[in-house]
Design a protein around this motif. Structure first.
Motif, mmCIF file in Angstrom:
data_model
loop_
_atom_site.group_PDB
_atom_site.id
_atom_site.type_symbol
_atom_site.label_atom_id
_atom_site.label_comp_id
_atom_site.label_asym_id
_atom_site.label_seq_id
_atom_site.Cartn_x
_atom_site.Cartn_y
_atom_site.Cartn_z
ATOM 1 N N PHE A 1 45.807 91.934 28.872
ATOM 2 C CA PHE A 1 44.492 91.078 29.213
ATOM 3 C C PHE A 1 43.484 91.338 28.278
ATOM 4 O O PHE A 1 42.723 90.337 28.650
ATOM 5 C CB PHE A 1 44.259 91.887 30.630
ATOM 6 C CG PHE A 1 45.383 91.642 31.635
ATOM 7 C CD1 PHE A 1 45.685 90.470 32.297
ATOM 8 C CD2 PHE A 1 46.051 93.029 31.934
ATOM 9 C CE1 PHE A 1 46.418 90.502 33.394
ATOM 10 C CE2 PHE A 1 46.979 92.877 33.022
ATOM 11 C CZ PHE A 1 47.177 91.637 33.928
ATOM 12 N N VAL B 1 42.128 84.592 29.257
ATOM 13 C CA VAL B 1 43.038 83.587 30.052
ATOM 14 C C VAL B 1 43.655 82.583 29.089
ATOM 15 O O VAL B 1 42.735 82.049 28.337
ATOM 16 C CB VAL B 1 42.350 83.017 31.237
ATOM 17 C CG1 VAL B 1 43.284 81.919 31.774
ATOM 18 C CG2 VAL B 1 42.171 83.889 32.359
ATOM 19 N N LEU C 1 36.152 88.505 35.181
ATOM 20 C CA LEU C 1 36.777 88.788 36.589
ATOM 21 C C LEU C 1 36.064 89.222 37.565
ATOM 22 O O LEU C 1 35.365 90.235 37.396
ATOM 23 C CB LEU C 1 38.176 89.699 35.881
ATOM 24 C CG LEU C 1 38.797 88.999 34.897
ATOM 25 C CD1 LEU C 1 40.272 89.860 34.477
ATOM 26 C CD2 LEU C 1 39.410 87.487 35.306
ATOM 27 N N VAL D 1 47.750 85.121 32.297
ATOM 28 C CA VAL D 1 46.974 85.992 32.402
ATOM 29 C C VAL D 1 47.842 87.298 32.225
ATOM 30 O O VAL D 1 48.630 87.662 32.896
ATOM 31 C CB VAL D 1 46.149 86.289 33.959
ATOM 32 C CG1 VAL D 1 45.297 87.403 33.765
ATOM 33 C CG2 VAL D 1 45.673 84.866 34.093
ATOM 34 N N MET E 1 37.323 84.322 36.662
ATOM 35 C CA MET E 1 38.513 84.284 37.475
ATOM 36 C C MET E 1 38.304 85.062 38.407
ATOM 37 O O MET E 1 38.201 86.356 38.357
ATOM 38 C CB MET E 1 39.846 84.832 36.447
ATOM 39 C CG MET E 1 41.034 84.571 37.317
ATOM 40 S SD MET E 1 42.459 85.143 36.530
ATOM 41 C CE MET E 1 42.621 86.855 36.926
#
Length: 466
Positions: free
Chosen positions: A40, A58, A80, A127, A153
């Protein structure tokens, strides 16, 4: 969301969180070192506002992180957020050539007036190790980004997804990223965990840990922690028993809610990785900071100013278990651009008798969440029959925290002063998870409760209302 200059403090509460699989510290840096243990590219970034945001990468249209960097294609660092559920991206200069335009536009407003707005488009989104067909808001030119991120996100419960509502009466599928990941991987347990890193030096570093469907190996004891009920089916909210300050217990004031199983002495509490601070009842704020020598409550700020060397002894109680707060998280330092030096505020603020309005009594952001390893289980919201729940594992040792506070405080102050000596951009956009501020604020925050100037430092305090 709250926009700031380097000389300002953004404190809209409520938005973002970051991802990372089995934990391995990375070399600090804007992009760090990507490897199999961190697909990530999870980072803690606080190089502009002085408040931490937690970001991941992303990718869209099949372009991975390194390829995106090299060719300036669309691999984007996004904040996030556990306080919201939608994905939006700043697509300035990018054509989503393989995405399908639904013909529907969506606007996400924030409390400081910034917005993320644009068409809802559907295409492949990656992701970490997961690629799903995903609806997102394409928001070119948005002013709701901050600290170099390019979107947000949400990893909250699906019930607050604005994209889902917008697509509900169409033939398009508007499920959230997390819903789609679990649907595409039915053997994956429907939970994620997060352990936020702490860095007192401005810049970028490993963000800590975010896992999907597994726990961090050295923190596996979280599986035995009490399962705290999620009492609101649309948000990560659970029940707070009370707080302990310097060994003295304080029960909550009367709650504004009456959920099944909730005792009159428990407060409905939202856990939001996107907010840098926390919003609590005024009686709690007074109990924590009211007896600190030199502390003063500012009605306009809804916060205390405190000496920067203030070491707070504080714990929050959930499910009968105390979770200590590191004293470095209970005091926030910012540069005073008019007088020089550092001005310090309480790491917890208030919005009146109770903490919030329509969402919860209390909002606990990063100042609380950096002290626990947290597991968020979607339960029957995405699969199975069990109700959603949250588990918490304390990660702050009281004795160790007390011993290292002064050195961490000095390190933070030195870094802030170094930051304050750099040229300040005219503005730094911030965003939040449901409606608020980024950069320490929340994209979940819908309304700014206060935006004032104190000692040359702007302190914006936001509340999630959607």
């Amino acid at each position: 969301m709250n926009r700031l200059s380097l000389a300002a403090l953004a404190c809209l509460v409520g938005h973002s969180i970051a991802l990372s699989l089995p934990f391995r510290p990375r070399t600090p840096g804007r992009y760090g070192t990507r490897d199999a243990s961190d697909p990530f590219n999870f980072m803690n970034v606080n190089n502009q506002s002085g408040f931490d945001i937690y970001i991941a990468t992303v990718s869209v249209e099949g372009h991975d992180f390194e390829e995106s960097r090299k060719h300036n294609i669309f691999g984007r660092d996004v904040q996030l957020d556990t306080g919201s559920s939608d994905l939006w991206l700043d697509t300035t200069g990018v054509q989503l050539t393989t995405f399908q335009d639904t013909g529907i536009n969506q606007l996400v407003p924030y409390g400081d007036g910034s917005i993320a707005q644009g068409p809802i488009e559907i295409g492949n989104v990656t992701v970490g190790p997961y690629t799903v067909t995903q609806a997102l808001i394409s928001a070119p030119g948005t002013n709701a980004t901050e600290n170099g991120d390019k979107g947000l996100m949400g990893v909250g419960l699906p019930g607050i997804s604005q994209v889902s509502v917008a697509l509900n009466a169409t033939n398009f599928q508007g499920k959230t990223v997390m819903e789609n990941i679990f649907a595409a991987n039915p053997s994956l347990p429907p939970y994620f965990t997060v352990d936020l890193s702490r860095s007192e030096t401005m810049g970028s570093s490993s963000g800590g840990t975010f896992t999907i469907g597994e726990t961090r190996s050295d923190l596996g004891a979280i599986s035995n922690a009490p399962k705290l009920p999620v009492v609101n089916p649309t948000r990560w909210v659970t029940l707070l028993d009370g707080i302990t300050v310097a060994g003295q217990s304080f029960a909550p004031p009367i709650t504004a809610f009456e959920f099944p199983g909730q005792l009159p002495t428990q407060l409905v509490t939202l856990l939001d990785t996107g907010g840098p601070l926390a919003v609590i009842p005024k009686m709690y704020l007074d109990a924590i900071y009211g007896n600190v020598p030199g502390a003063q409550f500012s009605t306009s700020l809804s916060a205390y100013t405190v000496p920067c060397d203030t070491a707070i002894d504080l714990s929050f109680v959930f499910g009968g278990i105390s979770y200590p707060i590191h004293p470095i998280d209970a005091v926030v330092g910012v540069v005073d651009p008019t007088q020089g030096g550092i001005v310090c505020f309480s790491g917890f603020v208030t919005a009146g008798n109770l903490g919030l309005d329509s969402s919860a009594d209390v909002l606990l952001g990063v100042s609380f969440l950096r002290n626990v390893y947290a597991l968020f289980d979607f339960g029957n919201v995405v699969s199975g029959t069990d109700a959603p729940f949250i588990q918490l594992l304390a990660t702050t040792d009281t004795s160790t925290a007390a011993a290292e506070f002064q050195s961490l405080s000095a390190q933070r102050n030195a870094s802030l002063m170094s930051l304050g000596s750099q040229p300040s951009p005219t503005s730094v956009a911030s965003g939040g998870s449901g409606a608020g501020a980024k950069s320490g604020a929340s994209r979940n925050v819908g309304v700014s409760i206060a935006l004032v100037t104190f000692a040359g430092v702007a302190l914006g305090i936001g509340i999630i209302l959607i």
